[in-house]
Design a protein around this motif. Structure first.
Motif, short mmCIF file in Angstrom:
data_model
loop_
_atom_site.label_atom_id
_atom_site.label_comp_id
_atom_site.label_asym_id
_atom_site.label_seq_id
_atom_site.Cartn_x
_atom_site.Cartn_y
_atom_site.Cartn_z
N ALA A 94 0.84 -1.20 0.00
CA ALA A 94 0.00 0.00 0.00
C ALA A 94 0.87 1.24 0.00
CB ALA A 94 -0.92 0.00 1.22
N GLY B 119 1.76 4.92 1.44
CA GLY B 119 1.59 5.69 2.66
C GLY B 119 0.94 7.03 2.44
N ASP C 105 -1.44 7.51 -0.13
CA ASP C 105 -2.48 7.20 -1.13
C ASP C 105 -3.74 8.00 -0.82
OD1 ASP C 105 -4.40 6.07 -2.80
OD2 ASP C 105 -3.57 4.07 -2.63
N THR D 246 -5.52 3.38 3.15
CA THR D 246 -4.41 2.53 3.57
C THR D 246 -4.72 1.91 4.93
OG1 THR D 246 -2.81 3.84 2.31
CG2 THR D 246 -1.95 2.52 4.13
N GLU E 152 -4.55 -2.10 5.86
CA GLU E 152 -3.77 -2.67 6.96
C GLU E 152 -4.65 -3.51 7.87
OE1 GLU E 152 -0.17 0.02 8.25
OE2 GLU E 152 -1.96 1.28 8.06
N VAL F 60 3.63 -1.04 3.79
CA VAL F 60 3.23 0.32 3.45
C VAL F 60 4.47 1.11 3.06
CG1 VAL F 60 2.14 2.44 4.25
CG2 VAL F 60 1.25 0.23 5.01
#
Length: 337
Positions: free
Chosen positions: A263, A265, A267, A272, A276, A289
């Motif tokens: 992912a 950090g 975005d 995100t 997680e 991430v």
């Protein structure tokens, strides 16, 4: 109505078609023709397997030419396709700029068709998936319901929840209400036909790399029919229904496949935090991430892409790294070797 687009791949001066492409159509069970392309690694009698690329919303095969070259260099057969309503696949509406779907179950039909008509027939095992955003979410749903043909999956910025929406319930209710009024094929309020990836770079939410952003925008400028504008109200309604059903602990725990989630950090498109949380419940998966990375991880600047590929090489069996990737890697004969 189903509107068809010519089946071919389009090159631009900054985005050459990787050598050896085989382009065809694959029909779905409900009669939609998907544009599908396949590449084999050059100079290798026995490929290391096949990687299926699953793109996100509003994307098209041409955006992934650099990624295709990266994968064939690693010794993989590569398959890429356009979802229905995108790129060179059949469109559902006469206005090709409208990103529309009535149910995400229709996308699952696309995935099933590509697996059964392309991967299992024309491509060597083992099979791996490299999936982005909407494509990653669709694949998660398939994996949770028993799809077991992929040895390992790398999911990039999966679309489990939309970022920066203070009141998602209100947005979903509005989409349901407007759809109920018969407006499902209208653009979302304030939306329009301008393709997402062609808007000014400084305002973009996809990547911090101006050169790759310009390259992808150049493809749409040269081949306007590949561009997709904002989603319709019906697409948003279908997306919220889909995410509500997918983004649960039960769905995550039902995925027993080996999964690596990466992912961004920074975005601003998908959440995100939701990625997680979901990844915590994967039985055979974990999340990474990348600080500072935006939504399109494979379209990001070189340092971010190199981190993505390092993680891929460590996770996917049989993968072999090629060292640091040169800036804006060439997709021509030398790059595909």
């Amino acid at each position: 109505m189903v509107e068809r687009v010519a089946v071919e791949l389009f090159a631009t001066p900054d985005n050459a078609v990787p050598t050896g492409a085989v382009v065809t159509t694959v029909p779905t069970m409900d009669g939609v023709n998907l544009r599908v392309a396949r590449w084999a690694p050059r100079g290798r009698k026995r490929p290391r397997g096949t990687v299926l690329i699953l793109q996100g919303r509003a994307e098209f095969i041409e955006k992934y030419f650099e990624t295709v070259a990266d994968l064939t260099r690693r010794g993989f057969v590569v398959v890429a396709f356009d979802w229905r309503g995108q790129g060179g696949s059949d469109h559902q509406l006469a206005n090709h700029r409208k990103g529309h779907i009535s149910s995400f179950k229709r996308y699952r039909r696309d995935l099933d068709a590509v697996i059964h008509e392309m991967l299992l027939v024309h491509c060597p095992a083992p099979y791996f998936a490299l999936a982005h955003s909407m494509g990653a979410a669709i694949l998660f749903e398939a994996l949770s319901s028993g799809e077991n043909r992929f040895e390992r999956t790398v999911a990039l910025a999966p679309m489990l929840a939309i970022a920066r929406i203070k009141h998602p319930g209100v947005v979903r209710t509005l989409a349901e209400w407007l759809g109920g009024l018969g407006l499902s094929r209208w653009f979302i309020p304030g939306g329009g036909a301008t393709p997402l990836g062609t808007k000014p770079f400084l305002d973009n939410r996809l990547t911090s790399d101006p050169v790759r952003y310009a390259r992808n925008a150049g493809v749409v400028a040269a081949v306007p029919e590949l561009g997709l504008g904002d989603p319709t109200i019906g697409w948003v309604r279908a997306a919220f229904r889909f995410m509500a059903g997918l983004n649960t602990r039960k769905k995550a725990e039902a995925i027993t496949a080996q999964v690596l989630v990466i992912a961004g950090g920074a975005d601003p498109v998908v959440s995100t935090a939701a990625i997680e949380r979901f990844s915590l419940y994967l039985k055979s998966g974990h999340a990474i991430v990348l600080p500072g990375a935006r939504h399109e991880l494979l379209m990001e600047r070189d340092d971010i892409r190199e981190t993505v590929w390092a993680a891929f090489d460590a996770f996917v069996p049989g993968s072999e790294g090629t060292g640091p990737l040169s800036s804006q890697a060439d997709n021509s004969d030398s790059a595909a070797a």
